[in-house]
Design a protein around this motif. Structure first.
Motif, PDB file in Angstrom:
ATOM      1  N   LEU A   1      23.981  22.483   8.766  1.00 48.04           N
ATOM      2  CA  LEU A   1      23.279  22.021   7.577  1.00 48.04           C
ATOM      3  C   LEU A   1      23.330  23.023   6.442  1.00 48.04           C
ATOM      4  O   LEU A   1      23.133  22.660   5.292  1.00 48.04           O
ATOM      5  N   SER A   2      23.573  24.285   6.728  1.00 43.21           N
ATOM      6  CA  SER A   2      23.371  25.385   5.788  1.00 43.21           C
ATOM      7  C   SER A   2      21.862  25.537   5.561  1.00 43.21           C
ATOM      8  O   SER A   2      21.065  25.338   6.493  1.00 43.21           O
ATOM      9  N   HIS A   3      21.429  25.844   4.341  1.00 47.16           N
ATOM     10  CA  HIS A   3      20.024  26.141   4.077  1.00 47.16           C
ATOM     11  C   HIS A   3      19.605  25.467   2.772  1.00 47.16           C
ATOM     12  O   HIS A   3      20.434  25.233   1.889  1.00 47.16           O
TER      13      HIS A   3
ATOM     14  N   HIS B   1      20.078  13.460   8.298  1.00 48.96           N
ATOM     15  CA  HIS B   1      21.404  13.676   7.724  1.00 48.96           C
ATOM     16  C   HIS B   1      22.416  14.014   8.809  1.00 48.96           C
ATOM     17  O   HIS B   1      23.527  13.449   8.835  1.00 48.96           O
ATOM     18  N   MET B   2      22.074  14.917   9.725  1.00 47.31           N
ATOM     19  CA  MET B   2      23.035  15.314  10.750  1.00 47.31           C
ATOM     20  C   MET B   2      23.334  14.174  11.716  1.00 47.31           C
ATOM     21  O   MET B   2      24.484  13.994  12.135  1.00 47.31           O
ATOM     22  N   ARG B   3      22.328  13.394  12.052  1.00 50.89           N
ATOM     23  CA  ARG B   3      22.587  12.257  12.955  1.00 50.89           C
ATOM     24  C   ARG B   3      23.551  11.279  12.289  1.00 50.89           C
ATOM     25  O   ARG B   3      24.494  10.807  12.930  1.00 50.89           O
TER      26      ARG B   3
ATOM     27  N   PRO C   1      36.448  20.078  20.228  1.00 55.63           N
ATOM     28  CA  PRO C   1      34.990  20.027  20.323  1.00 55.63           C
ATOM     29  C   PRO C   1      34.336  20.057  18.948  1.00 55.63           C
ATOM     30  O   PRO C   1      34.779  20.779  18.048  1.00 55.63           O
ATOM     31  N   VAL C   2      33.280  19.282  18.806  1.00 60.93           N
ATOM     32  CA  VAL C   2      32.445  19.300  17.609  1.00 60.93           C
ATOM     33  C   VAL C   2      31.120  19.918  18.008  1.00 60.93           C
ATOM     34  O   VAL C   2      30.390  19.383  18.853  1.00 60.93           O
ATOM     35  N   LEU C   3      30.801  21.064  17.415  1.00 59.69           N
ATOM     36  CA  LEU C   3      29.597  21.810  17.733  1.00 59.69           C
ATOM     37  C   LEU C   3      28.725  21.876  16.491  1.00 59.69           C
ATOM     38  O   LEU C   3      29.238  21.973  15.377  1.00 59.69           O
ATOM     39  N   ILE C   4      27.415  21.826  16.664  1.00 59.61           N
ATOM     40  CA  ILE C   4      26.533  21.892  15.500  1.00 59.61           C
ATOM     41  C   ILE C   4      25.604  23.100  15.620  1.00 59.61           C
ATOM     42  O   ILE C   4      25.207  23.498  16.712  1.00 59.61           O
ATOM     43  N   ALA C   5      25.299  23.687  14.480  1.00 57.31           N
ATOM     44  CA  ALA C   5      24.326  24.769  14.432  1.00 57.31           C
ATOM     45  C   ALA C   5      22.952  24.150  14.620  1.00 57.31           C
ATOM     46  O   ALA C   5      22.410  23.529  13.705  1.00 57.31           O
ATOM     47  N   ALA C   6      22.402  24.281  15.807  1.00 61.07           N
ATOM     48  CA  ALA C   6      21.161  23.590  16.158  1.00 61.07           C
ATOM     49  C   ALA C   6      20.130  24.602  16.636  1.00 61.07           C
ATOM     50  O   ALA C   6      20.391  25.371  17.561  1.00 61.07           O
TER      51      ALA C   6
ATOM     52  N   ALA D   1      22.773  17.983  19.420  1.00 64.88           N
ATOM     53  CA  ALA D   1      23.854  18.836  19.905  1.00 64.88           C
ATOM     54  C   ALA D   1      24.303  18.442  21.300  1.00 64.88           C
ATOM     55  O   ALA D   1      25.498  18.505  21.630  1.00 64.88           O
ATOM     56  N   GLY D   2      23.358  18.036  22.141  1.00 63.60           N
ATOM     57  CA  GLY D   2      23.719  17.623  23.488  1.00 63.60           C
ATOM     58  C   GLY D   2      24.032  16.150  23.624  1.00 63.60           C
ATOM     59  O   GLY D   2      24.914  15.756  24.385  1.00 63.60           O
ATOM     60  N   GLU D   3      23.335  15.324  22.839  1.00 59.78           N
ATOM     61  CA  GLU D   3      23.439  13.875  22.975  1.00 59.78           C
ATOM     62  C   GLU D   3      24.665  13.304  22.280  1.00 59.78           C
ATOM     63  O   GLU D   3      25.289  12.350  22.775  1.00 59.78           O
ATOM     64  N   VAL D   4      25.029  13.873  21.131  1.00 65.90           N
ATOM     65  CA  VAL D   4      26.095  13.304  20.306  1.00 65.90           C
ATOM     66  C   VAL D   4      27.270  14.272  20.147  1.00 65.90           C
ATOM     67  O   VAL D   4      28.428  13.878  20.280  1.00 65.90           O
ATOM     68  N   ALA D   5      26.964  15.534  19.846  1.00 71.10           N
ATOM     69  CA  ALA D   5      28.018  16.542  19.692  1.00 71.10           C
ATOM     70  C   ALA D   5      28.371  17.135  21.049  1.00 71.10           C
ATOM     71  O   ALA D   5      27.881  16.694  22.097  1.00 71.10           O
ATOM     72  N   ASP D   6      29.212  18.147  21.015  1.00 68.29           N
ATOM     73  CA  ASP D   6      29.678  18.775  22.262  1.00 68.29           C
ATOM     74  C   ASP D   6      28.971  20.082  22.559  1.00 68.29           C
ATOM     75  O   ASP D   6      29.382  20.832  23.450  1.00 68.29           O
ATOM     76  N   GLY D   7      27.906  20.361  21.810  1.00 69.23           N
ATOM     77  CA  GLY D   7      27.158  21.586  22.038  1.00 69.23           C
ATOM     78  C   GLY D   7      26.712  22.202  20.734  1.00 69.23           C
ATOM     79  O   GLY D   7      26.720  21.560  19.681  1.00 69.23           O
ATOM     80  N   THR D   8      26.336  23.464  20.804  1.00 74.20           N
ATOM     81  CA  THR D   8      25.741  24.137  19.658  1.00 74.20           C
ATOM     82  C   THR D   8      26.378  25.489  19.409  1.00 74.20           C
ATOM     83  O   THR D   8      26.911  26.120  20.320  1.00 74.20           O
TER      84      THR D   8
END
Length: 298
Positions: free
Chosen positions: A96-98, A116-118, A155-160, A169-176
């Motif tokens: 998301l940044s800040h 937004h991320m979802r 892999p798609v990872l999100i800063a979570a 991060a666990g449900e939709v992406a591949d991790g964090t």
């Protein structure tokens, strides 16, 4: 737990050449991955396509590309192109940044960032898997398919850090991909949340990439002072401040891994036992000792 390096962003007109050399050294020394940030210098994805394509073998990750300035279909197209240039070695980390950046600098609304991320992942993830998308959310719309090569296992990872983001991060992406999140918080907050979200969704175990400053030294006091200076800004950004508070840390220097080989090794073992799959080492010492220690763990 794999040990990779968080590479400092090179500066100046020779930045891409310097990045290539840093990636090459990382690969030659046996590290399985290298991670680069995307702030206000080099565009991380473009830089990795140029510099990383000249160095075979090593996984290259972004930590992380901000989402708001890029439509998810545009980012999917760019990431797939980069993944093709790298021969399938890209790990796409996004975040998301800040608020100070997204609203104050870009002029976008930072309202309801988890929403937004979802919505962003609802478009991005299918596209990088080679699927067409017909999605209409509250803030994002996409009716598109891509013919870009490079789809597959990127892999798609999100800063979570917050609970709703960890669930995504666990449900939709591949991790964090984490930053400034100490061992206690990873163990008690991050790893259980993201792992349970993946399990409940019937998805594979998530990747947990943990980036932290590290310095192997006998002069702990001097190293903490150096870390406090180098990483001071992260103590003031709300998302990182929340994780530091969870850790009971006064500032970034208190979550940096600092000490002799046995002390730092024990801290890394704590992260591994918590479920961290990848440690991204951000070296800030001035000598070779930290790198030699990290190499000894490979």
């Amino acid at each position: 737990m794999r040990i990779g390096l968080y590479l400092d962003e090179p500066q100046g007109p020779e930045a891409l050449g310097k990045l290539r050399d840093r990636i090459a050294r990382t690969a030659d020394e046996g590290f399985p991955s290298a991670w680069v940030s995307n702030i206000f210098g080099l565009d991380a994805l473009t830089a990795l396509a140029v510099a990383g394509s000249q160095v075979p073998g090593i996984e290259l990750g972004t930590a992380v590309v901000p989402t708001y300035p890029r439509h998810p279909a545009v980012l999917a197209q760019q990431a797939l192109t980069v993944n093709t240039a790298l021969g399938g070695r890209l790990a796409l980390g996004i975040g998301l940044s800040h608020q100070i950046v997204i609203e104050g600098m870009y002029g976008y609304s930072f309202d309801k960032p988890a929403r937004h991320m979802r919505e962003y992942l609802s478009v991005l993830v299918p596209l990088v898997r080679g699927e067409n998308v017909a999605f209409e959310g509250e803030t994002l719309t996409a009716k598109i398919g891509l013919s870009t090569p490079g789809t597959g296992d990127m892999p798609v990872l999100i800063a979570a850090l917050a609970p709703r983001m960890l669930k995504l991060a666990g449900e939709v992406a591949d991790g964090t991909v984490l930053w400034m999140t100490g061992p206690k918080t990873v163990t008690e907050h991050v790893a259980p949340a993201v792992t349970e979200a993946a399990r409940a969704a019937g998805r594979p175990a998530p990747r947990i990439v943990c980036g932290l400053p590290i310095c192997v030294t006998d002069d702990v006091e001097a190293a903490r002072a150096r870390a406090a200076e180098v990483y001071a800004v992260y103590g003031h950004l709300p998302s990182y401040r929340a994780m530091l508070d969870k850790e009971g840390a006064e500032g970034p220097a208190q979550v940096a891994l600092i000490g002799d080989e046995d002390t730092v090794g024990a801290q890394l073992e704590t992260l591994a036992k918590a479920g961290v799959t990848d440690f991204a080492a951000s070296e800030f010492g001035r000598d070779q000792r930290t790198r030699d220690f990290l190499k000894s763990l490979l």
